[in-house]
Design an enzyme around this catalytic site. Structure first.
Site, short mmCIF file in Angstrom:
data_model
loop_
_atom_site.label_atom_id
_atom_site.label_comp_id
_atom_site.label_asym_id
_atom_site.label_seq_id
_atom_site.Cartn_x
_atom_site.Cartn_y
_atom_site.Cartn_z
N GLU A 59 0.84 -1.25 -0.02
CA GLU A 59 0.07 0.04 -0.10
C GLU A 59 1.05 1.22 0.06
O GLU A 59 0.63 2.34 -0.61
CB GLU A 59 -0.77 0.05 1.29
CG GLU A 59 -2.00 -0.95 1.10
CD GLU A 59 -1.51 -2.47 1.26
OE1 GLU A 59 -0.63 -2.65 1.93
OE2 GLU A 59 -2.50 -3.38 1.06
N HIS A 128 -11.58 -5.22 8.26
CA HIS A 128 -12.31 -4.99 7.32
C HIS A 128 -13.22 -4.43 7.41
O HIS A 128 -14.29 -4.07 6.48
CB HIS A 128 -12.80 -6.31 6.49
CG HIS A 128 -11.76 -7.15 6.05
ND1 HIS A 128 -10.48 -7.88 6.77
CD2 HIS A 128 -11.20 -7.41 4.62
CE1 HIS A 128 -10.00 -8.57 6.18
NE2 HIS A 128 -10.03 -8.37 4.65
#
Ligand SMILES: Cc1ncc(C[n+]2csc(CCOP(=O)(O)OP(=O)(O)O)c2C)c(N)n1
Lengths: 323, 366
Positions: A59, A128
């Site tokens: 990322e 999540h």
């Protein structure tokens, strides 16, 4: 034909890439697969693997190369696959994406859109379901948007991509399947404007992203009890539309801020402060907050106890009205 | 042999760093690294190093006189910086850390502007697009990703430019350069990772950064060749970088260069290196000085005489004087500018804050 928020965002990406050959879309699994939520479905097939491509699983790498690509002159859209996995990119976002334009006195422009599916309610495993918006909204140099309707999913995404400022675009993942009959393309209000979704006279619910729908459902339930509830959708978390918030408060005298993110130092704290600083005499009651608890996001089987819902908001309305 | 193994071996750095010039100026020919520099260029490399050292010294002085808040000296690293930057074409991009005065001077970036970061009047003072020289990056290693993204972008655009990123031995321990090498390898981006191994990250010596045989060995894990050169040897550094840059330009992908050098000064003017290294170590390092070495070489080739010495000395002095004056005269900045560049479109921001500061500056009430 009904369009979901996911499809609306997908259509916005499609149309933006069509309109501007400088727009690139990249991240993890966004190419052939079309994204884990299918939001980038069809982009690689249509625009080729130079304009929509999979990156290595890194990322910070995605964010840092997006900055380099933008410096070169591209208009990157970078996807962080999930809220909880945007943290490896934190340094690149906070130290460079947000600050380099200012550092350069505006000679470097970083028209980067960072797409992040966020929030809970889908029974996911840990990491999540997070709501990291306050980190981004706290950071000068970033704009932060989050749509609460499919129409805004389309229109605000187009605006984010057009923006010459970096935009953190938070997609309320549990509303990806929320439907609308609106025809696309559509242009809604500019993102920096908060929008009244439902008029009411007794109390204003101030919400954004996934909680807009919950606030609307609450307003309906309250109507059955004879309470007239106004719902304000903030849409942009940075900047915050203070004037519209104040207009609402002047009408109802009561405000309740709702978000999934934990309470302490969340957006609610900022909204409440602005209202009391600038509209103190219009307040009939303290500004209340209905938010996630100050605990880590819970496991799936417990999330219904954690997330703000209609009942918890109705209770808050009652408390507000009791002043 | 398994072909993956032979591929990996091809990426390995040589056993010895490339070295062409001895400290006494003796030149060793190396057929793999031929000298493609004419006399004027050889002198130019020398001149750039001398000017760099002079301006660097001036910056340290300016800090001592309170004109700069802090300064990170490149003394001892002039060859590594000047030679590597000189190996690029002007259309190529440089992504520096905070120590790259030498590379900046090769690009004609105004030193007065560069030092504004250290003076604290603004966070930078040059337009990166005028010099193809990015702003100095302070968070260690982060600029490696910008260089890689830029190189990817150039390739998507069929533009044959190369980008070069500078970072230190400490930087090789950070995550971003590794993610950058992963991306650069996968996308075959024309980026050169140029590491100045100056032996220290502030006080922490190299053996605390890695257990790898050399820093250049790290590259092969990303499918990138690792090169090593004597970073105090301006000719070796030039030759190795030149090859890596042209290789990248021709589409063969990224390269990693470890230039072995030594930081002669403190980490920054705020640092006290006597707490972690000895005078003997410094004396030893001084014997490998890059500038003296090149002067010896030029002298041996009859490319150096008093006239040249005077000319270069004069020029270095003039530049230092200009820098000195520029810094002393630099305005402290306009407080209202704080709000000017945060957003291209600032609609909805700074409500009341701009007015508050303006009123404070007027001396009135907000
Ligand atoms: C991410 C980050 N961590 C820590 C620091 C503080 N810091 C500044 S310079 C430095 C040492 C860097 O050493 P190296 O990469 O070898 O480069 P050099 O300074 O020797 O040129 C440290 C720890 C920083 N700037 N950025």
């Amino acid at each position: 034909m009904a369009t979901t928020m996911g499809q609306a965002i997908n259509a916005a990406l499609m149309d933006a890439m069509e309109a501007d050959p400088k727009v690139l879309m990249f991240g993890e699994d966004v190419g052939q697969l079309g994204g884990v939520f299918r939001v980038t479905d069809g982009l690689q097939a249509k625009f080729g693997d130079k304009r929509c491509f999979d990156t290595p699983l890194a990322e910070s790498g995605i964010m840092g190369t997006a900055i380099g690509l933008a410096m070169y002159g591209w208009r990157p859209i970078a996807e962080m696959q999930f809220d909880g996995f945007s943290y490896p990119a934190f340094e690149q976002i906070v130290s460079h994406l947000a600050k380099m334009p200012n550092r350069s006195r505006g000679t470097v422009k970083l028209p980067v859109t960072v797409r992040i599916p966020y929030g809970g309610g889908i029974g996911a495993v840990e990491h999540h379901s997070e709501s990291p918006e306050a980190y981004w909204a706290h950071t000068a140099g970033l704009k932060v948007m989050t749509p609460g309707t499919p129409e805004d999913g389309y229109s605000m995404m187009r605006e984010a991509i057009r923006s010459d400022d970096p935009v953190i675009f938070l997609e309320p993942k549990r509303r990806y399947w929320m439907k609308s009959d609106a025809d696309l393309p559509i242009e809604t209000e500019p993102a920096h404007k908060a929008v009244v979704r439902r008029e009411g006279t007794d109390v204003t619910l101030i919400a954004y992203g996934p909680m807009v729908r919950t606030a609307m459902e609450t307003a309906e339930a309250a109507e059955d009890e004879g309470i007239s509830v106004e719902v304000l959708d903030l849409r942009s978390l940075s900047p915050l539309d203070t004037p519209t918030m104040i207009e609402c408060l002047k009408r109802t005298g009561r405000a309740i801020v709702i978000h999934e993110a934990a309470m302490t130092l969340g957006m609610g704290a900022e909204v409440a402060t602005r209202l009391q600083e600038r509209a103190f005499y219009h307040l009939e009651a303290p500004v209340l907050r209905v938010t996630g608890f100050d605990t880590p996001y819970p496991p799936a089987k417990l999330e219904e106890f954690w997330l703000p819902d209609v009942d918890r908001i109705l209770d808050a309305i009652e408390r507000s009205l009791s002043y | 042999m398994n072909s993956n193994v032979s591929e990996a071996i091809a990426l390995l750095p040589p056993n010895e760093p490339v070295h062409l010039l001895d400290p006494d100026g003796t030149y060793h020919e190396d057929p793999e690294h031929p000298l493609d520099l004419d006399e004027a260029q050889l002198r130019e490399l020398y001149r750039l190093m001398v000017v760099t050292r002079k301006v660097d010294r001036e910056a340290i002085n300016l800090q001592r006189q309170g004109q700069l808040g802090v300064y990170a000296s490149c003394m001892g690293q002039e060859a590594a910086q000047v030679a590597s930057a000189y190996a690029l074409k002007t259309e190529d991009w440089i992504f520096p850390s905070y120590r790259e005065l030498g590379a900046a001077l090769v690009r004609n970036v105004d030193a007065v502007g560069l030092l504004q970061l250290y003076r604290g009047t603004w966070l930078s003072d040059h337009n990166p697009y005028e010099h193809n020289f990015a702003l100095m990056a302070i968070p260690i290693g982060t600029q490696a990703l910008h260089a890689t993204g830029f190189a990817m972008g150039a390739r998507f655009d069929d533009n044959p430019l190369v980008s070069m990123v500078y970072f230190g031995d400490g930087g090789t321990s950070e995550g971003d350069p590794h993610e950058a090498m992963t991306f650069a390898g996968v996308f075959k981006s024309p980026v050169v990772f140029f590491v100045q191994n100056n032996q220290y990250a502030i006080s922490v010596p190299l053996d605390r950064q890695t257990a790898a045989p050399t820093l250049a060995h790290k590259a092969i894990g990303y499918g990138i060749p690792g090169y090593r050169c004597d970073g105090n040897d301006v000719l070796a550094t030039y030759a190795v970088t030149r090859r890596a840059v042209e290789r990248a330009r021709s589409g063969e992908g990224p390269a990693f260069i470890e230039a072995l050098t030594y930081r002669m000064e403190a980490h920054t003017t705020s640092d006290d290196p006597t707490r972690y290294r000895t005078q003997e170590e410094l004396d030893e390092a001084a014997k490998t000085d890059p500038i003296a070495r090149m002067r010896n070489f030029l002298t041996q080739r009859d490319l150096y005489d008093d006239a040249l010495e005077n000319e270069i000395e004069q020029q270095a002095k003039d530049t230092a004087t200009t820098v000195r004056a520029g810094i002393y005269d630099a305005p402290h900045g306009d407080p209202m500018e704080l709000f000017d560049h945060v957003y291209v479109d600032p609609t909805g921001y700074f409500e009341g804050q701009r007015e508050l500061l303006a009123a404070e500056l007027e001396g009135g009430d907000a």
